[in-house]
Design a protein around this motif. Structure first.
Motif, PDB file in Angstrom:
ATOM      1  N   ILE A  63       0.871  -1.180   0.000  1.00  0.00           N
ATOM      2  CA  ILE A  63       0.000   0.000   0.000  1.00  0.00           C
ATOM      3  C   ILE A  63       0.910   1.233   0.000  1.00  0.00           C
ATOM      4  O   ILE A  63       1.818   1.333   0.828  1.00  0.00           O
ATOM      5  N   PRO A  68      -3.230   0.865  -3.527  1.00  0.00           N
ATOM      6  CA  PRO A  68      -2.425  -0.319  -3.812  1.00  0.00           C
ATOM      7  C   PRO A  68      -1.213   0.041  -4.671  1.00  0.00           C
ATOM      8  O   PRO A  68      -1.265   0.972  -5.489  1.00  0.00           O
ATOM      9  N   PRO A  77      -6.968  -3.214  -1.585  1.00  0.00           N
ATOM     10  CA  PRO A  77      -7.492  -2.628  -0.346  1.00  0.00           C
ATOM     11  C   PRO A  77      -8.978  -2.969  -0.243  1.00  0.00           C
ATOM     12  O   PRO A  77      -9.726  -2.796  -1.199  1.00  0.00           O
TER      13      PRO A  77
END
Length: 113
Positions: A63, A68, A77
């Motif tokens: 992340i 992402p 996510p």
């Protein structure tokens, strides 16, 4: 941070996590001891290292800036910034054949709801 065996986040792994290469991993990051009606947890960055050191030079970002990693299409996510827990998934990988361990780290912040 809690790894789960299932995508419904009902069965947390207990003890050591043994995962297969390319297995989908489900991870929850949560904060406790705060009022869930007032605060939400936001994952800013999450990354993996081959050793238990978040500052280790070899790392893979999962992340980045709450999104992402655009170079890893396995990261998804699932929940971020809406409650006291955030969730994401990714496919298991290794750094090298000699380094089969993976350690996850996240930098987070709290927002007022």
């Amino acid at each position: 941070m809690i790894p789960y065996e299932d995508d419904e986040f009902t069965r947390p792994f207990t003890g050591r996590v043994d995962a297969e290469l390319d297995q989908e991993m489900h991870v929850e990051v949560r904060v406790e001891g705060v009022d869930s009606r007032q605060f939400a947890l936001v994952m800013d960055t999450c990354w993996a290292t081959p050793v238990n050191d978040p500052d280790y030079s070899l790392r893979w970002d999962l992340i980045l800036s709450e999104c992402p990693n655009p170079h890893d299409d396995t990261v998804e996510p699932l929940q971020n910034g809406v409650s006291t827990s955030s969730r994401f998934s990714f496919r298991m990988f290794i750094f090298t054949a000699n380094s089969t361990r993976l350690y996850l780290h996240c930098a987070v912040h709290l927002c007022l709801l």
